[in-house]
Design an enzyme around this catalytic site. Structure first.
Site, PDB file in Angstrom:
ATOM      1  N   ASP A 106       0.838  -1.201   0.000  1.00  0.00           N
ATOM      2  CA  ASP A 106       0.000   0.000   0.000  1.00  0.00           C
ATOM      3  C   ASP A 106       0.874   1.253   0.000  1.00  0.00           C
ATOM      4  OD1 ASP A 106      -3.045  -1.103   0.955  1.00  0.00           O
ATOM      5  OD2 ASP A 106      -1.331  -2.355   1.446  1.00  0.00           O
TER       6      ASP A 106
ATOM      7  N   ASP B  15      -1.559  -2.419  -4.180  1.00  0.00           N
ATOM      8  CA  ASP B  15      -1.892  -0.997  -4.047  1.00  0.00           C
ATOM      9  C   ASP B  15      -0.642  -0.157  -4.287  1.00  0.00           C
ATOM     10  OD1 ASP B  15      -4.465  -1.760  -3.618  1.00  0.00           O
ATOM     11  OD2 ASP B  15      -4.632  -0.951  -1.591  1.00  0.00           O
TER      12      ASP B  15
ATOM     13  N   ASN C 205      -6.592  -3.965  -4.653  1.00  0.00           N
ATOM     14  CA  ASN C 205      -7.877  -3.466  -5.147  1.00  0.00           C
ATOM     15  C   ASN C 205      -7.736  -2.152  -5.906  1.00  0.00           C
ATOM     16  OD1 ASN C 205      -7.274  -2.729  -2.287  1.00  0.00           O
ATOM     17  ND2 ASN C 205      -8.990  -1.328  -2.569  1.00  0.00           N
TER      18      ASN C 205
ATOM     19  N   HIS D 257     -11.405  -3.467   6.814  1.00  0.00           N
ATOM     20  CA  HIS D 257     -11.341  -4.689   6.005  1.00  0.00           C
ATOM     21  C   HIS D 257     -11.395  -5.964   6.853  1.00  0.00           C
ATOM     22  CE1 HIS D 257     -10.447  -1.914   2.825  1.00  0.00           C
ATOM     23  NE2 HIS D 257      -9.299  -1.561   3.367  1.00  0.00           N
TER      24      HIS D 257
ATOM     25  N   HIS E 101      -3.279  -4.122   2.377  1.00  0.00           N
ATOM     26  CA  HIS E 101      -4.684  -3.709   2.413  1.00  0.00           C
ATOM     27  C   HIS E 101      -5.054  -2.942   3.676  1.00  0.00           C
ATOM     28  CE1 HIS E 101      -8.499  -3.664   0.488  1.00  0.00           C
ATOM     29  NE2 HIS E 101      -9.104  -4.558   1.244  1.00  0.00           N
TER      30      HIS E 101
ATOM     31  N   HIS F 251      -3.946  -0.577   6.537  1.00  0.00           N
ATOM     32  CA  HIS F 251      -2.847   0.388   6.576  1.00  0.00           C
ATOM     33  C   HIS F 251      -2.252   0.486   7.981  1.00  0.00           C
ATOM     34  CE1 HIS F 251      -5.122   2.287   2.976  1.00  0.00           C
ATOM     35  NE2 HIS F 251      -4.484   1.177   2.645  1.00  0.00           N
TER      36      HIS F 251
END
Length: 532
Positions: free
Chosen positions: A194, A221, A277, A369, A396, A398
């Protein structure tokens, strides 16, 4: 002889003492620990502007830019990727002709004698939005060249481009992976998720570079281009700020900015990416993952996969499996069949370590999530466990979280260690709430992943509830801070995992543990489990 033994003891004793001060999974399972939130650390989650010199185009004409490396399936080959020409953005765009320029890499073991040459292929991709007022995008020419016949653990020098146009890069270098064996491993493997392109990202990468990695895993990400409209307007929460847009827009130049910012690192150190995603990027004709699949080279063909969304590779004595959470993964899916075959081919006498990665975590105690990937877990966990997966990396969420060894929500000395490392620094800021905090347990029907759909997150806690009323037993340590991790395989049974926080000095450790394989205690179960 006595003097030599005394000298040897004095030399080794600091290392022995240091090793004893670092816990190992043999000491676990550990009592769950939550590091208190430092509220001063949520700032700087602001994207670099397009005026920042680190993201601006610094080449002319068809000179290469955004140069990056990625591994092929084994030590004797590597991919070199780059972009030539300028992207276009507007209502009407005309793609560049990828056949108008050659894809050539000149390389060798001597900087002044690049005596070998390899050729590859090129492509362009477009991100199209056939709606009034939206802008379309077409990329520069993206080149991918696979170099083969390389020696293990060897420094090679290279330059890329088109020599017939005098459009060549400066000379870069890389080190090949060691040969696959139980006694040879990359020195340091950086793991980050991410990432995005914020001022926090720059801190993460600065700390990561200080650790001199030989390989980088990016657990999904990447650029966060989908937090922007096609005109470059952005928001931390797209759906909150732009609920009326006819399609989820993206601003594709953010990918180019990201590639330019990362080039100083990725032109020297191989980068292995798996989709998140934010890489879906739906466009016209229901196309998805165009930027992700076009900009990076993946060893999917070499590893028997038919998709850039899942693949595998070796790095010394480690077999890495990169799985796709945003493509079908159930037991009738092509990905699942591929995974079964891939795991069955792994020879643990050659690659003792088995490391798996995908984007959304199966074991995370944060509200964000929470249990979103439960259907994927139900489909694949038993298979990965039965083949003795040692470590799993996810993003995913953070924040940072390291698990005890776990299988099916139960502490299990033979289960993998799950590490959530989605704390790279993106603009959506840190996850700070836990599902076991009072009033923070999400409504179950809000948790399924909206892309893959389905609800699999039934009650499972000791009190038969959707969320724990305390930090779960499987959660060994969790902390909301930005950072990255370094994985170092010491031998075929011991690996050192270290997590570094952005707010600390480059050498200060946030979390550290030896992950220890026990093949005698944990024999592989795949012959005992029916996966038909």
């Amino acid at each position: 002889m006595t003097f030599l033994l005394l000298l040897l003891f004095c030399f080794l004793s600091p290392a022995i003492s240091s090793a004893h001060s670092i816990p190992s999974t043999l000491d676990g399972p550990f009592v769950p620990v939550t590091v208190p939130l430092d509220t001063s650390l949520r700032g700087q989650a602001i994207d670099l502007p397009d005026t920042d010199p680190r993201v601006r185009r610094r080449v002319i004409g068809f000179e290469p830019e955004q140069i990056s490396l990625s591994l092929s399936s084994d030590h004797d080959s590597i991919w070199v990727s780059w972009i030539t020409g300028e992207f276009q953005i507007g209502k009407k765009v005309k793609p560049l002709d990828p056949t108008s320029i050659n894809s050539v890499v000149q390389f060798g073991t001597l900087r002044h004698s690049l005596s070998h040459e390899a050729k590859g292929h090129s492509l362009v991709y477009s991100q199209l939005y056939p709606f009034d007022g939206l802008l379309n995008y077409t990329s520069g020419i993206i080149h991918h060249v696979r170099i083969t016949g390389l020696k293990p653990s060897t420094i090679y020098y290279y330059r890329c481009g088109d020599p017939s146009r005098r459009a060549m890069s400066k000379i870069h270098h890389f080190r090949t992976m060691p040969v696959s064996s139980p006694s040879s491993y990359p020195g340091r493997i950086a793991v980050v998720g991410d990432l995005g392109l914020t001022y926090n990202t720059t801190d993460t990468i600065s700390h990561l570079i200080h650790n001199s990695p030989d390989l980088i895993l990016l657990i999904g990400d990447v650029s966060y281009a989908n937090l922007y409209l096609t005109n470059g307007t952005s928001s931390d929460c797209y759906s909150c700020s732009f609920p009326e847009t006819p399609i989820h827009e993206t601003y594709q130049p953010r990918w180019d900015y990201w590639g330019r910012f990362m080039e100083n690192l990725t032109s020297k150190v191989p980068l292995m990416v798996i989709e998140g995603n934010h890489e879906i990027e739906l466009q016209a004709e229901n196309k998805t993952f165009e930027a992700y699949s076009s900009r990076f080279a993946f060893p999917f063909n070499e590893s028997g996969s038919s998709s850039t969304l899942y693949y595998s590779f070796n790095a010394g004595g480690i077999h890495f499996v990169m799985l796709g959470a945003y493509i079908a993964y159930d037991k009738s899916a092509e990905q699942y069949e591929w995974l079964k075959k891939d795991l069955a081919k792994v020879d643990r006498s050659v690659t003792p370590w088995l490391v798996a990665s995908w984007h959304p975590p199966w074991y995370s105690s944060y509200t964000a999530h929470y249990r979103e990937a439960e259907c994927m877990k139900e489909a694949m966990e038993e298979l990965l466990y039965s083949y003795g997966t040692d470590i799993v990396f996810n993003g995913h969420v953070h924040a940072y979280e390291r698990s005890n060894r776990v299988y099916n929500y139960e502490l299990d000395p033979c289960g993998p260690v799950y590490i959530v490392i989605g704390d790279g620094g993106n603009r959506e800021k840190m996850a700070i709430e836990h599902a076991d905090d009072p009033g923070k347990c999400p409504e179950p029907l809000t948790t399924p992943d909206p892309v893959m759909g389905g609800f699999c997150a039934w009650n499972f806690t000791p009190s038969d509830k959707f969320c724990w009323d305390r930090q779960p037993d499987y959660s060994a340590l969790r902390e909301s801070s930005f950072g990255h991790g370094i994985l170092e395989m010491k031998n075929e049974t011991w690996a050192l995992w270290t997590w570094y926080r952005n707010q600390d000095s480059s050498s200060e450790v946030g979390d550290q543990i030896y992950i220890v394989r026990q093949p005698d205690r944990c024999p592989l179960h795949h012959r005992l489990v029916n996966h038909c």
